[in-house]
Scaffold this motif. Structure first.
Motif, mmCIF file in Angstrom:
data_model
loop_
_atom_site.group_PDB
_atom_site.id
_atom_site.type_symbol
_atom_site.label_atom_id
_atom_site.label_comp_id
_atom_site.label_asym_id
_atom_site.label_seq_id
_atom_site.Cartn_x
_atom_site.Cartn_y
_atom_site.Cartn_z
ATOM 1 N N PHE A 197 0.814 -1.212 0.000
ATOM 2 C CA PHE A 197 0.000 0.000 0.000
ATOM 3 C C PHE A 197 0.849 1.264 0.000
ATOM 4 O O PHE A 197 0.511 2.239 -0.664
ATOM 5 N N VAL A 198 1.951 1.271 0.720
ATOM 6 C CA VAL A 198 2.806 2.464 0.754
ATOM 7 C C VAL A 198 3.336 2.765 -0.638
ATOM 8 O O VAL A 198 3.357 3.917 -1.065
ATOM 9 N N GLU A 199 3.726 1.742 -1.365
ATOM 10 C CA GLU A 199 4.194 1.945 -2.735
ATOM 11 C C GLU A 199 3.081 2.540 -3.594
ATOM 12 O O GLU A 199 3.314 3.481 -4.363
ATOM 13 N N ILE A 200 1.892 1.988 -3.468
ATOM 14 C CA ILE A 200 0.754 2.487 -4.245
ATOM 15 C C ILE A 200 0.495 3.954 -3.928
ATOM 16 O O ILE A 200 0.193 4.756 -4.814
ATOM 17 N N ALA A 201 0.646 4.325 -2.672
ATOM 18 C CA ALA A 201 0.383 5.702 -2.265
ATOM 19 C C ALA A 201 1.482 6.677 -2.676
ATOM 20 O O ALA A 201 1.211 7.830 -3.020
ATOM 21 N N ILE A 202 2.734 6.231 -2.679
ATOM 22 C CA ILE A 202 3.850 7.152 -2.875
ATOM 23 C C ILE A 202 4.406 7.165 -4.294
ATOM 24 O O ILE A 202 4.813 8.212 -4.781
ATOM 25 N N VAL A 203 4.418 6.042 -4.973
ATOM 26 C CA VAL A 203 5.112 5.973 -6.264
ATOM 27 C C VAL A 203 4.597 6.991 -7.293
ATOM 28 O O VAL A 203 5.391 7.481 -8.102
ATOM 29 N N PRO A 204 3.331 7.390 -7.304
ATOM 30 C CA PRO A 204 2.914 8.414 -8.277
ATOM 31 C C PRO A 204 3.668 9.740 -8.118
ATOM 32 O O PRO A 204 3.859 10.461 -9.109
ATOM 33 N N PHE A 205 4.105 10.063 -6.918
ATOM 34 C CA PHE A 205 4.866 11.302 -6.726
ATOM 35 C C PHE A 205 6.185 11.274 -7.502
ATOM 36 O O PHE A 205 6.692 12.317 -7.899
ATOM 37 N N GLY A 206 6.725 10.098 -7.730
ATOM 38 C CA GLY A 206 7.957 9.974 -8.494
ATOM 39 C C GLY A 206 7.832 10.473 -9.924
ATOM 40 O O GLY A 206 8.816 10.890 -10.533
ATOM 41 N N ARG A 207 6.633 10.464 -10.460
ATOM 42 C CA ARG A 207 6.420 10.960 -11.823
ATOM 43 C C ARG A 207 6.609 12.478 -11.889
ATOM 44 O O ARG A 207 6.789 13.032 -12.958
ATOM 45 N N TRP A 208 6.570 13.138 -10.747
ATOM 46 C CA TRP A 208 6.765 14.587 -10.679
ATOM 47 C C TRP A 208 8.225 14.965 -10.449
ATOM 48 O O TRP A 208 8.593 16.134 -10.575
ATOM 49 N N PHE A 209 9.083 14.002 -10.109
ATOM 50 C CA PHE A 209 10.466 14.318 -9.739
ATOM 51 C C PHE A 209 11.238 15.031 -10.850
ATOM 52 O O PHE A 209 12.009 15.939 -10.584
ATOM 53 N N TYR A 210 11.031 14.618 -12.090
ATOM 54 C CA TYR A 210 11.723 15.274 -13.197
ATOM 55 C C TYR A 210 11.375 16.770 -13.226
ATOM 56 O O TYR A 210 12.255 17.619 -13.389
ATOM 57 N N SER A 211 10.120 17.096 -13.040
ATOM 58 C CA SER A 211 9.694 18.500 -13.026
ATOM 59 C C SER A 211 10.309 19.247 -11.849
ATOM 60 O O SER A 211 10.786 20.371 -12.009
ATOM 61 N N TYR A 212 10.295 18.633 -10.686
ATOM 62 C CA TYR A 212 10.871 19.276 -9.506
ATOM 63 C C TYR A 212 12.356 19.568 -9.711
ATOM 64 O O TYR A 212 12.826 20.670 -9.430
ATOM 65 N N MET A 213 13.085 18.571 -10.217
ATOM 66 C CA MET A 213 14.528 18.739 -10.409
ATOM 67 C C MET A 213 14.830 19.779 -11.483
ATOM 68 O O MET A 213 15.736 20.601 -11.324
ATOM 69 N N THR A 214 14.071 19.751 -12.555
ATOM 70 C CA THR A 214 14.307 20.679 -13.659
ATOM 71 C C THR A 214 14.002 22.114 -13.247
ATOM 72 O O THR A 214 14.769 23.030 -13.536
ATOM 73 N N CYS A 215 12.916 22.305 -12.544
ATOM 74 C CA CYS A 215 12.511 23.660 -12.150
ATOM 75 C C CYS A 215 13.354 24.219 -11.003
ATOM 76 O O CYS A 215 13.625 25.417 -10.967
ATOM 77 N N ALA A 216 13.756 23.351 -10.081
ATOM 78 C CA ALA A 216 14.458 23.831 -8.885
ATOM 79 C C ALA A 216 15.959 23.569 -8.929
ATOM 80 O O ALA A 216 16.675 23.979 -8.014
ATOM 81 N N GLY A 217 16.446 22.896 -9.951
ATOM 82 C CA GLY A 217 17.878 22.724 -10.137
ATOM 83 C C GLY A 217 18.577 21.924 -9.057
ATOM 84 O O GLY A 217 19.524 22.413 -8.440
ATOM 85 N N PHE A 218 18.145 20.707 -8.823
ATOM 86 C CA PHE A 218 18.823 19.834 -7.866
ATOM 87 C C PHE A 218 18.630 18.387 -8.294
ATOM 88 O O PHE A 218 17.875 18.105 -9.214
ATOM 89 N N SER A 219 19.355 17.486 -7.654
ATOM 90 C CA SER A 219 19.297 16.070 -7.979
ATOM 91 C C SER A 219 18.643 15.296 -6.841
ATOM 92 O O SER A 219 19.172 15.268 -5.724
ATOM 93 N N ILE A 220 17.533 14.678 -7.143
ATOM 94 C CA ILE A 220 16.870 13.833 -6.147
ATOM 95 C C ILE A 220 17.722 12.603 -5.880
ATOM 96 O O ILE A 220 17.807 12.132 -4.752
ATOM 97 N N GLU A 221 18.408 12.110 -6.904
ATOM 98 C CA GLU A 221 19.257 10.928 -6.716
ATOM 99 C C GLU A 221 20.397 11.208 -5.742
ATOM 100 O O GLU A 221 20.771 10.349 -4.952
ATOM 101 N N GLU A 222 20.947 12.418 -5.762
ATOM 102 C CA GLU A 222 21.985 12.772 -4.785
ATOM 103 C C GLU A 222 21.406 12.859 -3.382
ATOM 104 O O GLU A 222 22.054 12.466 -2.414
ATOM 105 N N ALA A 223 20.207 13.374 -3.257
ATOM 106 C CA ALA A 223 19.580 13.558 -1.947
ATOM 107 C C ALA A 223 19.077 12.248 -1.351
ATOM 108 O O ALA A 223 19.161 12.050 -0.138
ATOM 109 N N ALA A 224 18.563 11.365 -2.202
ATOM 110 C CA ALA A 224 17.936 10.134 -1.697
ATOM 111 C C ALA A 224 18.142 8.989 -2.691
ATOM 112 O O ALA A 224 17.192 8.535 -3.333
#
Length: 153
Positions: A86-113
């Motif tokens: 269930f946690v995966e089902i609840a959280i994994v959709p947020f990962g589809r937004w990561f590219y936008s977050y990184m591109t707009c805010a200029g950071f690496s999610i992979e470096e952070a987590a």
């Protein structure tokens, strides 16, 4: 372009629970992940909706949230251990937004987590997940439209 965004808009249609309406006062459309009294999605929105010090503050909080999730994940394959749950089902959709977050805010999610990113990739290897979620570039296209509309770009 409208056809590319249709899956996003179809996903956010439908009945809205009282908790969603209470927790997501502005949009009332996107599922929210709540930790304590903080909204995870709202923090992500600030990464593409703001610039300067407001965006920097949102980035700091967002990275803190990612590290919190990564700490909960630990060295496990999934949050509950070996089973996709269930946690995966609840959280994994947020990962589809990561590219936008990184591109707009200029950071690496992979470096952070990095473990959380690896977890997301494992989740995306599941056909059911891949079929259910839209492409991150389609999300970014939507974000770009919203940024232009809001005068951010």
């Amino acid at each position: 372009m409208a056809n590319l965004l249709r899956p996003i808009f179809e996903h956010i249609q439908g009945d809205k629970s009282p908790l969603l309406l209470e927790s997501n006062l502005v949009y009332k459309t996107i599922s929210v992940l709540i930790h304590g009294a903080k909204l995870f999605y709202e923090c992500g929105t600030r990464l593409w909706k703001f610039k300067g010090s407001e965006q920097a503050a949102a980035k700091e909080v967002f990275i803190g949230n990612l590290r919190l999730l990564e700490g909960e994940l630990g060295d496990k394959k999934y949050f509950a251990g070996d089973a996709f749950g269930f946690v995966e089902i609840a959280i994994v959709p947020f990962g589809r937004w990561f590219y936008s977050y990184m591109t707009c805010a200029g950071f690496s999610i992979e470096e952070a987590a990095p473990n959380l990113v690896a977890w997301g990739k494992r989740c995306m290897e599941r056909e059911s997940v891949t079929k259910a979620l839209c492409d991150p570039h389609n999300v970014y296209e939507l974000v770009s439209i919203l940024r232009k509309r809001d005068g951010v770009e």
